[in-house]
Motif scaffolding. Sequence first.
Motif, short mmCIF file in Angstrom:
data_model
loop_
_atom_site.label_atom_id
_atom_site.label_comp_id
_atom_site.label_asym_id
_atom_site.label_seq_id
_atom_site.Cartn_x
_atom_site.Cartn_y
_atom_site.Cartn_z
N ILE A 55 -1.61 -2.23 -0.64
CA ILE A 55 -1.49 -3.10 -0.68
C ILE A 55 -1.72 -3.75 -2.28
O ILE A 55 -0.61 -4.90 -2.52
N SER A 56 -2.55 -3.04 -2.38
CA SER A 56 -2.69 -3.70 -3.81
C SER A 56 -1.37 -2.91 -4.68
O SER A 56 -1.48 -3.32 -6.36
N LYS A 59 3.24 -8.78 -0.24
CA LYS A 59 1.31 -8.44 -0.28
C LYS A 59 0.51 -9.82 0.58
O LYS A 59 0.14 -9.59 1.19
N ARG A 112 -9.76 -3.61 -1.21
CA ARG A 112 -8.37 -4.43 -2.06
C ARG A 112 -8.41 -5.30 -3.56
O ARG A 112 -7.63 -4.85 -4.60
#
Lengths: 342, 283
Positions: free
Chosen positions: A119-120, A128, A215
């Motif tokens: 995700i990051s 995202k 995250r």
Amino acid sequence: MTALLDPPSAPSAPEPTPQIDDVPRSIDPGLPPSDRIFFGVSRVIGFSVFIIMAAIGLFLGFQSIPTFKRYGFSFLTESAWQPDKDVVGISAVLVGTFTVALVAMSIAFPLALATSLYISEYAPAKFKSFLVSMVDLMAAVPSIVWGLWGFFLIQPKAIHLAHWLHTHLGWVPFFHVDTDPEASPWAQTRYAASAFIAGIAVSMMVLPMAAAVMRQVFSQAPVGEREAALGLGATRWGMIRSVVLPFGRGGIIGGTMLSLGRALGETIAVVLIVSPAFDIKFRPLEIGTSTISQLIAGRFGEATSSQLAALLTAGFVLFIITLIINTLAAMIVARSRSGAQE
Amino acid sequence: MTTAPEVNSLIPTYTDAPATDVVHVRGGSLNAVGVSAWFGSNKVLEKVSLEMPANTVTALIGPSGCGKSTFLRILNRMHELVPSAKLSGQVLLDGDDIYDPGHRITETRKRIGMVFQKPNPFPAMSIADNVTAGLKLTGTKIGKSDREALIERSLTRAGLWKEVKDRLKEPGSALSGGQQQRLCIARSLAVEPEVLLMDEPCSALDPTSTRRVEETIHEIKDQVTVVIVTHNMQQAARVSQQCAFFLAQLGTPGDIVEAGPTTEIFGNPRDPRTEDYVNGRFG
């Protein structure tokens, strides 16, 4: 300086210099009423959180005194829980609690790490926020639903995985099951209702928290260092390894420990899936185990007052364990570079 | 391609240069052809063309927001790290378009190094590890004695060796700002780039450190082509042989108003806007 302009006149007495005390003076302007009210309210609320926590701890602690007086140290070493025979102890339950948590964490940790890195670092910007909300949604699924999911959907599949693990890795004590893996038909029920299957369900519950903490810290990794690594010709993975992971180490450890604290206390999914057993064993693939929270949930309704005191004592031990783990996690997050900034 | 003969004539011959240590004695030539850039739908550069001949220092000057940093970041493919960033045109390194799909981004960035505005050493690494970080990141193996020689050579070229030779194991973040920036220059030089891009490398430094960095630029330009963005007019005049003046009129994308030898830009500018800018009348 008007002296230059004024014509010289009669010599006047030198002006007295004002007396200044050489001591620290108060420069606090005081707070306007609106701020005072806000500070007051927020301080009361902040302290009440602390007071509630302390009250829970004190309540459990006081309730535990009779039990500890009666059974002493054997309460921690005895494995059986047979109040009618006046034998209660939580050693087997403690082992079960940590076994379920260990299984859960060994599944949740790699998944959370990979999810948060994707995700990051890799996910396209449009995708995202969708992924973030999906992971958050996992946290919103009630634990009874995870329990049902584990029982009806995962268990029928997981027993085959457990059998496979036993067949091929059975020589490792951790993967051993007290049955013959080669028997045909193999004893499916020996692999059901185990700490392993409960751990899978619990891992899904603690994954969102670990992923969210990781995250957060990954996204805080300094842009300057990221660009430095990429500018030297690093691949994205090289940049992640040299900048993002070292920067996020505190968050990785802290997030994992926070979820461990939750995994230790998870109740309803464990109650649904495992069948209670009170022997000290490190065989998570095998049927039967017990955790502290499962013990309390299972015995609470039928308990007499002395049994209730024993259950509260078990709860007190769990409270202390999670308190220690969460405090350690908070300290690690705060002391790391990622936690200390901003 | 009109550049080739001119470029060759600009390559100095180094008969007195030390033959040892130096891996390649010549920088690469960069040539931007019709480069436009966008952030989302906002166009920030309009068909900019600029030759940056090998082994010269090219200074990019101009007021804030005129696109010179964006232009610099396009030269080693850092522009595309911003998700909404787009570009058109070509950037030729020794005649090859670095945006050609056949070229690896990592290889391009290794050949065209970058020093950033804010010193950004890797804080968890020692000074020595910072210098060799580029080798590690690009998977280049190096022997222990070669490594030590490379560390000394890179730090010497960046003018930092004498100050840190006894504390190579200390973390890079323990250095002062000016030393950190020279450490970053050493780190960039250690991968033997052909071009070094510098994005306002001295804007966060004190005058003494600034002078040291400028001396470093003087010393390395024999081996590396340097492109430097600077807000400091005196610095542009001191370090560069060639200068490009960027300007973005209100509401329009940035463009080069005038480019040429630094002496011309400062001494005898053709465009009145250039004259106003280099004499400090605006910007």
